[in-house]
Design an enzyme around this catalytic site. Structure first.
Site, mmCIF file in Angstrom:
data_model
loop_
_atom_site.group_PDB
_atom_site.id
_atom_site.type_symbol
_atom_site.label_atom_id
_atom_site.label_comp_id
_atom_site.label_asym_id
_atom_site.label_seq_id
_atom_site.Cartn_x
_atom_site.Cartn_y
_atom_site.Cartn_z
ATOM 1 N N GLU A 1 0.849 -1.196 0.000
ATOM 2 C CA GLU A 1 0.000 0.000 0.000
ATOM 3 C C GLU A 1 0.886 1.248 0.000
ATOM 4 O O GLU A 1 1.759 1.384 0.854
ATOM 5 C CB GLU A 1 -0.893 -0.021 1.251
ATOM 6 N N GLU B 1 -3.980 -6.789 3.117
ATOM 7 C CA GLU B 1 -2.741 -7.340 3.684
ATOM 8 C C GLU B 1 -2.566 -8.840 3.397
ATOM 9 O O GLU B 1 -1.462 -9.300 3.102
ATOM 10 C CB GLU B 1 -2.691 -7.097 5.200
ATOM 11 N N TYR C 1 -0.975 -3.941 11.433
ATOM 12 C CA TYR C 1 -1.821 -4.536 10.389
ATOM 13 C C TYR C 1 -1.288 -5.875 9.880
ATOM 14 O O TYR C 1 -1.908 -6.517 9.043
ATOM 15 C CB TYR C 1 -2.043 -3.531 9.252
ATOM 16 N N HIS D 1 -0.887 2.381 15.780
ATOM 17 C CA HIS D 1 0.339 2.768 15.070
ATOM 18 C C HIS D 1 1.537 2.754 16.009
ATOM 19 O O HIS D 1 2.482 3.510 15.821
ATOM 20 C CB HIS D 1 0.185 4.149 14.426
#
Ligand SMILES: Cc1ncc(C[n+]2csc(CCOP(=O)(O)OP(=O)(O)O)c2C)c(N)n1
Ligand SMILES: [Mg+2]
Length: 805
Positions: A496, A527, A553, A594
């Site tokens: 991505e 993913e 992710y 994150h």
């Protein structure tokens, strides 16, 4: 609903010679008898579990006709007939797998490691080099999780696109001829409900790759009928919007009956042509299939199928229908077909017996040897009666397995423990020899055992001096990737935002413009199939680097990484490899999704991969180089907060390597060893400065890779000096910090050198809260490290280090 298009007549004729058709009938019968006999073997106790391909024979024979050398299959446990029709599976090999024969010659798919119905061809020579894949039929190694075959199917097909369109790959004729290879997927109707199926279907449509996905639709998923699985009860109907048109790209979608020989042969020939020539994905929905023996040996389908359904399955059995077709077309008589069937049955029986004889004779020999040794020793032992009893019990075992022999020997050794070594030695030696053999049979090949192992890569030190330019961390990686893209045409990166903007942190900035879209490529947000795309292309000789945008992710892709990639080498006993590098970034930055550092999760699910946790981008680039020199899969977790930090760019970027499994001592010290990795290295180094000011000297060790872990015992040696150790990281309590502690205690003989309790300092159990304060109160800070070390030293010498609080 789009229908099967008709084929050019000449193709049809060549496929449908009389001999061809009767040979197809023979294969169908052979496979069916193997299924019928297989079930009986399980019920007789000769095998533990069986799942068979009965009811699906005809479609697979048709698919095999369209399959060419160089093509790849990625399918599931029903595909025995396809493999037999290709000549890639004998009935004997089929039974060898059912019995779990650990000899790779007898059972080339998995050397007895996988239950029956898990197919694979061997892509590698013994020394780890590739075979000529373009000149053999290929099947990727099956896995059990339903739809798990889908992600890598996308990659197997995508490889053809790269081989056709990337001129730099033209010479790799061992893998491809102009990208003409089709990737063939198979999946059961119920398994199409899985997310992996839908994600893969969409991805292949977007990518326009030569993939033919066949759905074997028998109306059930174990006991659960269609209406629970699929909206409107038909997968091809609900996916019909994917059908390509004159103006829009998409799929070719075909629907055909599982008992319709001509329809099947035509459908697969057409599917192959479209996929191979035009690089358009095709879906073949084969419905009205049956399961004559039900789902597996775990139960009988009479429990959940109505009498009408069971009768329907008898009437529409594909072999019965094939028979009718042959007779009504005057191709053969009933008697002739009976004869073929009887011969097929006899053949299946002969091969089954040969498989059993080979499998059981190996164990019988071991049993004889053990028995003889124990009996001989018993005669001279004070435990004669007990030992003879053990031998008698072993002798009485019906269908003895290896475990029966080994457990008897171990029990005998316990009985003999007080006897003189001279007496028990022959048995001990024999047992140790068997241990080595059993390690090879059941535990070898988790990692490469050839010269391509990452552990064999030579260390080349980075060349750094004051003239080395000070650049942003991301520029170190950019320089590395630039060099690698230039040097190695097999290398490509995707994920991505990797393409146009060169990833969200710009390590590939400008490189798509320089090397083109096939080398540095954007993907959809998916993913699981990003990883599948990597696995499939790596299985076909390419060197992908697949990016997962953030470590958090990776969880989406974990099933595919764990079930497929990580165990690939193990489950084929070195028959296949997929040297995929997964690039991601993690540890501290911002908020719940994150800042992840789920290393414990990775460590317990990805054994079989290497796990690199570089503290900065110079180390990361060296690890990438090491991995590219080897042929093993790995995940590299870069420091999310490191891309803008300044680092010195080594002169030999793209050349130097960082050895795996070798920790680096970042700072020498005498009082206590602190072991860490990744972003925590900076935190600990800052704490070390502060600790020095209160008179505490810590040795700071960066482990660099968690798998492999400190293979040279660097941490143990440090503990021998400091006699104290703290493991700290950003994972949850009991995560990777506990793993590091366990590794050092179990493998480095460290316990007896410790003068203080070995401790861990992980992050909080919850995910990190947002913003800088969230980080400070969630992850170990410099203050936390300082205090933890100080407390440990306080306990040693309270006078010198009085309590702070
Ligand atoms: C992820 C996952 N969930 C559940 C299972 C257990 N399971 C094995 S086969 C099966 C049914 C599959 O049905 P279908 O896809 O229609 O294939 P069929 O066996 O009917 O050919 C299930 C639920 C599994 N192997 N993997
Ligand atoms: Mg089914």
């Amino acid at each position: 609903m789009p229908q099967v298009k008709s084929l050019h007549e000449s193709t049809l004729e060549s496929i449908r010679s009389k001999e061809d058709i009767l040979n197809d009938f023979r294969i169908a019968c052979l496979s069916r008898h193997a299924s019928l006999m297989g079930r009986k073997e399980v019920f007789m106790g000769k095998a533990k579990f069986g799942i068979f391909g009965d009811g699906k024979e005809l479609a697979q024979i048709a698919m095999a006709k369209a399959f060419r050398k160089g093509d790849f299959r990625s399918g599931y446990y029903r595909d025995q007939t396809f493999m037999m029709a290709l000549g890639e599976l004998t009935v004997q090999q089929y039974f060898a797998q059912l019995y779990a024969h650990t000899d790779v010659e007898a059972e080339p798919a998995s050397a007895g490691r996988l239950m029956n119905g898990h197919f694979a061809t061997r892509s590698l020579n013994e020394d780890g080099t590739w075979k000529d894949l373009a000149n053999q039929y290929n099947s990727a190694a099956d896995i059990s999780p339903t739809a798990g075959q889908m992600p890598k199917l996308v990659g197997l097909a995508y490889a053809s696109k790269l081989y056709r369109n990337n001129k730099g790959l033209k010479e790799l004729t061992q893998f491809s001829v102009n990208g003409n290879e089709v990737a063939w997927g198979t999946i059961g109707n119920a398994s199409t409900s899985e997310g992996m199926f839908f994600e893969a279907i969409n991805a292949a449509g977007v990518l326009q790759v030569p993939m033919v996905i066949s759905i074997w639709d028998d109306g059930y998923g174990i006991s659960v009928p269609q209406e629970y699985h699929t909206t409107k009860g038909s997968i091809s109907e609900i996916l019909s919007g994917l059908q390509r048109t004159e103006t829009e790209k998409g799929y070719e979608i075909l629907r055909v009956k599982g008992w319709d020989y001509e329809g099947l042969v035509n459908a697969f020939a057409y599917a192959a042509k479209v996929a191979r020539e035009e690089h358009v994905p095709v879906m073949v929905h084969v419905d009205e299939m049956t399961q004559p023996q039900g789902h597996s040996t775990s139960g009988s389908h009479e429990r959940y199928k109505s009498a009408e359904r069971l009768q329907w399955e008898k009437d529409w059995d594909c072999i019965a229908k094939f028979r009718e077709y042959i007779i009504s077309n005057g191709i053969a008589t009933e008697d002739q077909l009976d004869k073929i069937d009887a011969e097929a049955k006899a053949e299946a029986k002969t091969q089954r017996e040969a498989a059993w004889a080979e499998f059981s004779s190996e164990i019988k020999n071991e049993l004889q040897e053990a028995k003889q040794l124990i009996t001989e020793i018993a005669a001279k032992s004070s435990r004669k009666v007990t030992l003879q009893g053990l031998v008698d019990d072993l002798q009485k075992t019906i269908n003895p397995i290896r475990k029966d022999v080994i457990t008897t020997v171990r029990k005998a050794l316990v009985q003999l423990r007080t006897e003189p070594m001279a007496l028990r030695k022959p048995l001990l030696d024999w047992y140790q020899k068997q241990n080595d053999k059993n390690y090879d049979r059941y535990s070898s090949h988790l990692y490469s055992e050839t010269d391509f192992s990452a552990l064999q890569v030579k260390e080349v030190r980075p060349e750094l001096d004051e003239k080395s330019p000070l650049v942003d961390g991301r520029e170190v990686l950019q320089a590395f990737f630039d060099k690698t893209l230039e040097k190695d045409p097999r290398f490509f990166a995707f994920g991505e935002d990797v393409g146009k903007i060169g990833d969200v942190n710009q390590a590939f900035a400008g490189l798509q413009a320089k090397y083109g879209e096939l080398r540095v490529t954007d993907t959809g947000i998916r993913e699981t199939t990003i990883i599948g795309q990597g696995i499939g292309t790596a299985l076909r000789g390419l060197r992908p680097i697949a990016e997962i945008q953030y470590l958090d992710y990776l969880i989406y892709a974990l099933p595919t990484l764990s079930d497929d990639l990580a165990c690939l080498h193990y489950r084929t006993k070195g028959g296949q490899k997929a040297p995929l590098i997964v690039r991601t970034r993690g540890h501290r930055l911002e908020g719940v999704w994150h800042s992840g550092s789920q290393m414990g999760m990775i460590l317990s699910t990805l054994r079989g991969m290497h796990v690199c946790v570089p503290r900065d981008m110079v180390q990361a680039a060296g690890m990438y180089k090491t991995l590219l020199e080897s042929d093993e899969p790995a995940v590299v977790i870069e420091c999310l907060n490191g891309y803008r930090l300044k680092e010195r760019l080594p002169h030999n970027i793209g050349e130097y390597t960082v050895p795996l499994g070798k920790p680096e001592i970042l700072r020498e010290g005498t009082d206590l060893t602190v072991v860490t990795y990744g972003s925590m290295c900076r935190v600990v180094m800052e704490a070390a400065e502060e600790l020095e000011q209160v008179g505490i000297s810590i040795e700071v060790i960066d482990v660099q890779t968690l798998l492999p872990f400190d293979i040279h015992g660097v941490i143990g040696a440090s503990i021998r000096k400091t006699n104290r150790v703290l493991f700290t990281d950003e994972d949850v309590p009991g995560g990777a910090s506990a793993y590091m502690l366990q590794q050092v205690m179990d493998h480095q003989d460290a316990f007896r050198f410790l003068d203080s309790e070995p401790l861990t300092l992980p992050a909080q159990a919850h995910r990190p809260a947002y913003s800088s304060d969230g980080d400070y109160f969630s992850k170990p800070s410099t203050d936390d490290v300082f205090e933890k070390v100080y407390e440990m030293m306080h306990e040693v010498n309270p006078k010198k280090y009085p309590s702070i609080y």
